[in-house]
Design a protein around this motif. Structure first.
Motif, PDB file in Angstrom:
ATOM      1  N   GLU A   3      44.325  30.431  42.220  1.00  0.00           N
ATOM      2  CA  GLU A   3      45.594  30.674  42.898  1.00  0.00           C
ATOM      3  C   GLU A   3      46.603  31.326  41.951  1.00  0.00           C
ATOM      4  O   GLU A   3      47.288  32.282  42.322  1.00  0.00           O
ATOM      5  CB  GLU A   3      46.140  29.360  43.429  1.00  0.00           C
ATOM      6  N   ARG A   4      46.678  30.837  40.738  1.00  0.00           N
ATOM      7  CA  ARG A   4      47.610  31.424  39.771  1.00  0.00           C
ATOM      8  C   ARG A   4      47.183  32.824  39.367  1.00  0.00           C
ATOM      9  O   ARG A   4      48.030  33.691  39.118  1.00  0.00           O
ATOM     10  CB  ARG A   4      47.727  30.529  38.534  1.00  0.00           C
ATOM     11  N   ARG A   5      45.891  33.078  39.309  1.00  0.00           N
ATOM     12  CA  ARG A   5      45.411  34.414  38.978  1.00  0.00           C
ATOM     13  C   ARG A   5      45.824  35.411  40.056  1.00  0.00           C
ATOM     14  O   ARG A   5      46.287  36.518  39.761  1.00  0.00           O
ATOM     15  CB  ARG A   5      43.890  34.389  38.812  1.00  0.00           C
ATOM     16  N   TYR A   6      45.689  35.011  41.320  1.00  0.00           N
ATOM     17  CA  TYR A   6      46.096  35.882  42.423  1.00  0.00           C
ATOM     18  C   TYR A   6      47.607  36.101  42.412  1.00  0.00           C
ATOM     19  O   TYR A   6      48.073  37.230  42.559  1.00  0.00           O
ATOM     20  CB  TYR A   6      45.640  35.277  43.755  1.00  0.00           C
ATOM     21  N   GLU A   7      48.379  35.023  42.226  1.00  0.00           N
ATOM     22  CA  GLU A   7      49.839  35.166  42.189  1.00  0.00           C
ATOM     23  C   GLU A   7      50.282  36.035  41.019  1.00  0.00           C
ATOM     24  O   GLU A   7      51.202  36.844  41.149  1.00  0.00           O
ATOM     25  CB  GLU A   7      50.496  33.794  42.112  1.00  0.00           C
TER      26      GLU A   7
ATOM     27  N   HIS B  72      41.287  43.898  39.032  1.00  0.00           N
ATOM     28  CA  HIS B  72      40.072  43.084  39.137  1.00  0.00           C
ATOM     29  C   HIS B  72      40.290  41.911  40.092  1.00  0.00           C
ATOM     30  O   HIS B  72      39.415  41.593  40.905  1.00  0.00           O
ATOM     31  CB  HIS B  72      39.646  42.555  37.755  1.00  0.00           C
ATOM     32  N   THR B  73      41.436  41.303  39.987  1.00  0.00           N
ATOM     33  CA  THR B  73      41.737  40.157  40.856  1.00  0.00           C
ATOM     34  C   THR B  73      41.879  40.582  42.295  1.00  0.00           C
ATOM     35  O   THR B  73      41.332  39.942  43.212  1.00  0.00           O
ATOM     36  CB  THR B  73      43.037  39.479  40.389  1.00  0.00           C
TER      37      THR B  73
ATOM     38  N   MET C 291      49.569  39.675  41.936  1.00  0.00           N
ATOM     39  CA  MET C 291      50.540  40.188  42.903  1.00  0.00           C
ATOM     40  C   MET C 291      51.896  40.426  42.230  1.00  0.00           C
ATOM     41  O   MET C 291      52.542  41.442  42.473  1.00  0.00           O
ATOM     42  CB  MET C 291      50.699  39.203  44.068  1.00  0.00           C
ATOM     43  N   LEU C 292      52.308  39.504  41.393  1.00  0.00           N
ATOM     44  CA  LEU C 292      53.590  39.648  40.709  1.00  0.00           C
ATOM     45  C   LEU C 292      53.578  40.857  39.786  1.00  0.00           C
ATOM     46  O   LEU C 292      54.526  41.647  39.765  1.00  0.00           O
ATOM     47  CB  LEU C 292      53.913  38.377  39.921  1.00  0.00           C
ATOM     48  N   ARG C 293      52.499  41.042  39.034  1.00  0.00           N
ATOM     49  CA  ARG C 293      52.430  42.179  38.112  1.00  0.00           C
ATOM     50  C   ARG C 293      52.311  43.500  38.852  1.00  0.00           C
ATOM     51  O   ARG C 293      52.748  44.536  38.360  1.00  0.00           O
ATOM     52  CB  ARG C 293      51.274  42.008  37.146  1.00  0.00           C
ATOM     53  N   THR C 294      51.739  43.473  40.046  1.00  0.00           N
ATOM     54  CA  THR C 294      51.584  44.702  40.814  1.00  0.00           C
ATOM     55  C   THR C 294      52.869  45.078  41.540  1.00  0.00           C
ATOM     56  O   THR C 294      53.290  46.234  41.511  1.00  0.00           O
ATOM     57  CB  THR C 294      50.446  44.547  41.844  1.00  0.00           C
TER      58      THR C 294
ATOM     59  N   ALA D 145      44.619  27.437  28.087  1.00  0.00           N
ATOM     60  CA  ALA D 145      44.080  27.257  29.427  1.00  0.00           C
ATOM     61  C   ALA D 145      44.491  28.377  30.375  1.00  0.00           C
ATOM     62  O   ALA D 145      43.771  28.688  31.317  1.00  0.00           O
ATOM     63  CB  ALA D 145      44.522  25.915  29.994  1.00  0.00           C
ATOM     64  N   THR D 146      45.644  29.012  30.139  1.00  0.00           N
ATOM     65  CA  THR D 146      46.130  30.044  31.058  1.00  0.00           C
ATOM     66  C   THR D 146      45.973  31.464  30.534  1.00  0.00           C
ATOM     67  O   THR D 146      46.346  32.401  31.229  1.00  0.00           O
ATOM     68  CB  THR D 146      47.615  29.819  31.380  1.00  0.00           C
ATOM     69  N   ARG D 147      45.417  31.649  29.368  1.00  0.00           N
ATOM     70  CA  ARG D 147      45.356  33.004  28.815  1.00  0.00           C
ATOM     71  C   ARG D 147      44.467  33.926  29.639  1.00  0.00           C
ATOM     72  O   ARG D 147      44.743  35.112  29.753  1.00  0.00           O
ATOM     73  CB  ARG D 147      44.924  32.971  27.362  1.00  0.00           C
ATOM     74  N   ARG D 148      43.415  33.407  30.246  1.00  0.00           N
ATOM     75  CA  ARG D 148      42.536  34.246  31.066  1.00  0.00           C
ATOM     76  C   ARG D 148      43.268  34.731  32.317  1.00  0.00           C
ATOM     77  O   ARG D 148      43.051  35.854  32.773  1.00  0.00           O
ATOM     78  CB  ARG D 148      41.282  33.491  31.455  1.00  0.00           C
ATOM     79  N   VAL D 149      44.144  33.903  32.873  1.00  0.00           N
ATOM     80  CA  VAL D 149      44.911  34.288  34.060  1.00  0.00           C
ATOM     81  C   VAL D 149      45.837  35.446  33.729  1.00  0.00           C
ATOM     82  O   VAL D 149      45.932  36.417  34.472  1.00  0.00           O
ATOM     83  CB  VAL D 149      45.729  33.083  34.586  1.00  0.00           C
ATOM     84  N   VAL D 150      46.505  35.374  32.609  1.00  0.00           N
ATOM     85  CA  VAL D 150      47.469  36.403  32.229  1.00  0.00           C
ATOM     86  C   VAL D 150      46.768  37.683  31.773  1.00  0.00           C
ATOM     87  O   VAL D 150      47.246  38.781  32.026  1.00  0.00           O
ATOM     88  CB  VAL D 150      48.407  35.865  31.122  1.00  0.00           C
ATOM     89  N   ASN D 151      45.610  37.551  31.143  1.00  0.00           N
ATOM     90  CA  ASN D 151      44.930  38.717  30.590  1.00  0.00           C
ATOM     91  C   ASN D 151      44.029  39.441  31.580  1.00  0.00           C
ATOM     92  O   ASN D 151      43.545  40.524  31.274  1.00  0.00           O
ATOM     93  CB  ASN D 151      44.106  38.313  29.364  1.00  0.00           C
TER      94      ASN D 151
END
Length: 131
Positions: free
Chosen positions: A33-37, A126-127, A40-43, A115-121
């Motif tokens: 969920e955080r990866r998708y958000e 891709h997501t 979307m936020l970065r896009t 724990a969150t570095r993969r979400v941000v990177n």
């Protein structure tokens, strides 16, 4: 008395380890969920995304600002147990606070960041293509 003190220290270490495991489990359970958000936020809002990347909610600054409240509670409980339950003299050691706040901030901030570095990177493309 030394054995009891050692037992309490081991219980504290196991409690700390359990807390870190719960933190990592909570972060991992909402990773998709955080990866998708994040994508979307970065896009859709690049300026807001830069701000979020510069000041993540699990940054050490936030951890340090929240750390004194549980420390106050633990100090109060420790005082109550020592004075009321065990009838012992209570002495407040300021080094416990200094070391506890710094180590707690570093430990929670580092584990949250790892724990969150993969979400941000993960690149947003891709997501969004996976959805």
């Amino acid at each position: 008395m030394d054995r009891a003190s050692l037992a309490v220290q081991y219980v504290f270490l196991f409690t700390l380890a359990a807390g870190i495991v719960v933190l990592l489990a909570a972060v991992q359970s909402t990773r998709d969920e955080r990866r998708y958000e994040s994508a979307m936020l970065r896009t859709l809002a690049p300026a807001a995304a830069r701000y979020c990347r510069a000041s993540p909610p699990n940054s050490p600054r936030w951890d340090f600002s929240r750390a004194p409240w549980p420390a106050f509670g633990a100090t109060g409980i420790g005082w109550y147990w020592r004075r009321r339950l065990f009838s012992l003299q209570y002495t407040l050691d300021p080094w416990v606070w200094v070391v506890g706040l710094i180590c707690g901030t570093v430990l929670v901030g580092l584990s949250g960041t790892l724990a969150t570095r993969r979400v941000v990177n993960t690149p947003p493309i891709h997501t969004l293509r996976d959805e």
